[in-house]
Design an enzyme around this catalytic site. Sequence first.
Site, PDB file in Angstrom:
ATOM      1  N   ILE A  53       0.863  -1.186   0.000  1.00 25.78           N
ATOM      2  CA  ILE A  53       0.000   0.000   0.000  1.00 25.78           C
ATOM      3  C   ILE A  53       0.896   1.232   0.000  1.00 25.78           C
ATOM      4  O   ILE A  53       1.839   1.320   0.796  1.00 25.78           O
ATOM      5  CB  ILE A  53      -0.927   0.023   1.235  1.00 25.78           C
ATOM      6  CG1 ILE A  53      -1.870  -1.181   1.202  1.00 25.78           C
ATOM      7  CG2 ILE A  53      -1.727   1.325   1.293  1.00 25.78           C
ATOM      8  CD1 ILE A  53      -2.700  -1.341   2.453  1.00 25.78           C
ATOM      9  N   GLY A  56       0.430   6.980   3.000  1.00 29.01           N
ATOM     10  CA  GLY A  56      -0.360   8.207   2.898  1.00 29.01           C
ATOM     11  C   GLY A  56       0.494   9.448   2.790  1.00 29.01           C
ATOM     12  O   GLY A  56       0.179  10.377   2.046  1.00 29.01           O
ATOM     13  N   VAL A  57       1.592   9.471   3.521  1.00 29.21           N
ATOM     14  CA  VAL A  57       2.472  10.643   3.477  1.00 29.21           C
ATOM     15  C   VAL A  57       3.022  10.853   2.065  1.00 29.21           C
ATOM     16  O   VAL A  57       3.225  11.993   1.634  1.00 29.21           O
ATOM     17  CB  VAL A  57       3.600  10.526   4.534  1.00 29.21           C
ATOM     18  CG1 VAL A  57       4.571   9.420   4.188  1.00 29.21           C
ATOM     19  CG2 VAL A  57       4.303  11.843   4.722  1.00 29.21           C
TER      20      VAL A  57
END
Length: 145
Positions: A53, A56-57
């Site tokens: 995955i 997010g950062v």
Amino acid sequence: MDVRRVMAALPHRYPMLLVDRVESLIVDQSIAAIKAVTMNEEFFQGHFPGRPIMPGVLIVEALAQAAGVLAVESLGLAGSGKLVYFMAIDEAKFRTPVEPGCLLRLEVAFVQKRATVCKFAGKAFVDGKLAAQANFTAMIADPPA
């Protein structure tokens, strides 16, 4: 804009260049760019083994890089040596995992534009579905000495 023009606008290079092309850019308004997410990305080795995955950062960083291209083009900074630095990230939300094989669409708009500080609203999509969003502020400055 192809990746060569993106690289002319941004100082980032592999493995930190997270914008592969610009699909549309409306000076002083908005940009739509693409990041092709591949299994060859270094971060997938550890995030997460068996279930890769995109962190997010890094999605937020990709949005910020798209905003950097928008700022450079809108403020006429190409070739000036000026850099676009993060100042703040607000209201970041992550909705859908971004996995290898995705085309991450980055949509960023100016919220406020000044000569040295700009505010942006960004959204990242996968297959038309919202994956992440954030508001952020950036400063236009000279590179470190």
